[in-house]
Design an enzyme around this catalytic site. Structure first.
Site, PDB file in Angstrom:
ATOM      1  N   ARG A  52       6.638  70.694  33.000  1.00 37.99           N
ATOM      2  CA  ARG A  52       7.605  70.962  31.926  1.00 37.99           C
ATOM      3  C   ARG A  52       6.883  70.889  30.581  1.00 37.99           C
ATOM      4  O   ARG A  52       7.148  71.649  29.661  1.00 37.99           O
ATOM      5  CB  ARG A  52       8.768  69.947  31.970  1.00 37.99           C
ATOM      6  CG  ARG A  52       9.646  70.045  30.727  1.00 37.99           C
ATOM      7  CD  ARG A  52      11.004  69.359  30.804  1.00 37.99           C
ATOM      8  NE  ARG A  52      11.113  68.234  31.686  1.00 37.99           N
ATOM      9  CZ  ARG A  52      10.706  66.992  31.420  1.00 37.99           C
ATOM     10  NH1 ARG A  52      10.138  66.689  30.259  1.00 37.99           N
ATOM     11  NH2 ARG A  52      10.854  66.029  32.307  1.00 37.99           N
ATOM     12  N   TYR A 104      23.861  89.430  17.953  1.00 35.93           N
ATOM     13  CA  TYR A 104      24.200  89.530  19.371  1.00 35.93           C
ATOM     14  C   TYR A 104      25.409  88.613  19.627  1.00 35.93           C
ATOM     15  O   TYR A 104      25.476  87.500  19.071  1.00 35.93           O
ATOM     16  CB  TYR A 104      22.983  89.093  20.206  1.00 35.93           C
ATOM     17  CG  TYR A 104      23.302  88.843  21.650  1.00 35.93           C
ATOM     18  CD1 TYR A 104      23.896  89.825  22.430  1.00 35.93           C
ATOM     19  CD2 TYR A 104      23.027  87.615  22.241  1.00 35.93           C
ATOM     20  CE1 TYR A 104      24.205  89.596  23.762  1.00 35.93           C
ATOM     21  CE2 TYR A 104      23.325  87.376  23.573  1.00 35.93           C
ATOM     22  CZ  TYR A 104      23.920  88.368  24.328  1.00 35.93           C
ATOM     23  OH  TYR A 104      24.230  88.129  25.638  1.00 35.93           O
ATOM     24  N   ASP A 176      15.608  86.900  14.066  1.00 32.03           N
ATOM     25  CA  ASP A 176      15.666  87.412  15.432  1.00 32.03           C
ATOM     26  C   ASP A 176      15.068  88.819  15.403  1.00 32.03           C
ATOM     27  O   ASP A 176      15.682  89.753  14.898  1.00 32.03           O
ATOM     28  CB  ASP A 176      17.118  87.428  15.933  1.00 32.03           C
ATOM     29  CG  ASP A 176      17.214  87.852  17.404  1.00 32.03           C
ATOM     30  OD1 ASP A 176      16.292  88.522  17.887  1.00 32.03           O
ATOM     31  OD2 ASP A 176      18.231  87.516  18.048  1.00 32.03           O
ATOM     32  N   LYS A 201      13.727  91.521  26.529  1.00 31.32           N
ATOM     33  CA  LYS A 201      13.840  92.886  26.028  1.00 31.32           C
ATOM     34  C   LYS A 201      12.455  93.544  25.904  1.00 31.32           C
ATOM     35  O   LYS A 201      11.748  93.631  26.875  1.00 31.32           O
ATOM     36  CB  LYS A 201      14.618  92.856  24.713  1.00 31.32           C
ATOM     37  CG  LYS A 201      15.915  92.003  24.785  1.00 31.32           C
ATOM     38  CD  LYS A 201      16.881  92.559  25.794  1.00 31.32           C
ATOM     39  CE  LYS A 201      18.049  91.686  26.221  1.00 31.32           C
ATOM     40  NZ  LYS A 201      18.408  90.463  25.646  1.00 31.32           N
TER      41      LYS A 201
END
Ligand code: P1T
Length: 384
Positions: A52, A104, A176, A201
């Site tokens: 992690r 978004y 973003d 994306k």
């Protein structure tokens, strides 16, 4: 493979952060599918303790993405939303955030339905209007969060102007950059402190991974993001890290074709009698065409939206596509179409959708890299 300091963008995309594997010489960074690392003796290890906290595949991707965006460090997360979440974890109860009013739908939902419960305050403003941004600042404003071009109405905000204002007010600017990709827009060069992507994306580009990244420039943000990545634990898996690393190698090539196809589709739609409106920043009819030329000089990518006469017509058109796939998401090599009002932005209340110009008759296209003639034929038959 030594990357020169002045290596150009395409070379950086391909090589940054990646060295041949020291144990085998493998040119491709392996997928280190492990949860932990054996330590030689108590307190003596190779810099890797638990997966992690550190993973070599993820570290290679993070170095690659930091170089591509021109930041100091990058942190890969399990999704674009967990990347947004990591940015807002910088804030404390009572802090105020200025947000682009059209983001978004999931970003709005996180802010409006989750983070307000922790005492954070959000003002949703049209960040394409600098005077509205300035008016929204309060004594508690710590963060300005800008999406440009916006999803799905493709409005632009002037990042250099907002960065200067934000810094004058003592806050930080997060951008973003998912819709543009670092190939077409360079927020850090324009003054942004933090840049995030849904790597789902364009960065990954092949519709086969969900992920997110935050690229940072300031040491205090870097320290916090490293801490939160480990503390909250929403890390990107080794396999997804490897996929995105594969994706960034072809980012410049893909963005060229996405832009060519996006432009051609927008031009086709603009001439079509059944289309009432086309939104694409690369069209001279876009209200911010001049800003697009300045801020996105290499082109405007593959995202465009258009309107037809009514929801009914939109439904008929969407159901008739043969090559273009009706699906959420964007930025992959195959062309996708969606109905934002009922799909990606269903979590945005209707009155808020109306305010940002997101009508029920709006169709969004994520132009892929197919042969443009096939895409135009499909669009033509769907509109017929
Ligand atoms: O889906 P995820 O990887 O968690 O990314 C969220 C996200 C963040 N920012 C922008 C601009 C986005 O477009 C998205 C995700 N968007 C879609 C799934 C979509 O179809 O619009």
């Amino acid at each position: 493979m030594k990357l020169a300091k002045n290596a150009r963008f395409a070379t950086v995309c391909l090589h940054a952060g990646q060295e041949p594997d020291p144990s085998t010489g493998a040119i491709i960074t392996p997928i280190f599918q492990t949860s932990t690392y054996v330590q030689e003796e108590l307190g003596k290890h190779k810099g890797f303790e638990y997966a992690r906290t550190q993973n070599p595949t993820r570290a290679a991707l993070e170095a690659n993405l930091a170089a591509i965006e021109g930041g100091k460090a990058a942190f890969a997360f399990a999704s674009g939303m967990s990347a947004v979440s990591a940015i807002t974890s910088r804030l404390s109860s009572g802090d105020h955030v200025i947000v682009t009013d059209n983001t978004y739908g999931g970003t709005f939902r996180l802010f409006d339905k989750v983070l307000t419960r922790y005492g954070l305050q959000f003002s949703y403003v049209d960040t394409s209007r600098i005077e509205e941004v300035e008016r929204a600042f309060t004594a508690r404003t710590k963060l300005v969060f800008v999406e440009t071009p916006t999803n799905p109405v493709l409005r632009l905000s002037d990042l250099a102007e907002i960065a200067a204002l934000t810094h004058r007010k003592g806050a930080i600017l997060a951008v973003d950059n998912t819709f543009a990709s670092p190939c077409l827009q360079r927020p850090i060069a324009l003054g942004a402190d933090l840049v995030m992507h849904s790597t789902t994306k364009y960065l990954n580009g092949h519709s086969d991974s969900i992920g997110g990244v935050v690229i940072a420039t300031r040491d205090e943000d870097i320290e916090w993001l490293r801490f939160i990545q480990n503390s909250a634990g929403a890390i990107l898996s080794p396999f997804d890290s490897w996929l995105v690393l594969r994706g960034t190698k072809t980012l410049p090539l893909r963005m060229k074709q996405h832009t060519a196809n996006g432009t051609a589709l927008a031009q086709f739609l603009e001439k079509h009698p059944k289309v009432t409106k086309v939104i694409y920043p690369g069209l001279p009819s876009h209200p911010q065409y001049a800003l697009a030329k300045k801020q996105m000089p290499n082109g405007c990518g593959g995202m465009l939206s258009f309107e037809v006469a009514s929801l009914d017509v939109a439904r008929q058109v969407l159901n008739r596509f043969k090559l273009m796939a009706l699906a959420e998401s964007l930025g992959g090599v195959e062309t996708l179409v969606c109905h934002p009002a009922s799909m990606t932005h269903a979590s945005v209340p209707p009155e808020r959708r109306a305010k940002i110009g997101l009508s029920d008759a709006l169709i969004r296209i994520s132009a892929g890299i197919e042969d443009i003639d096939d895409l135009i034929e499909d669009l033509e038959q769907a509109l017929r």
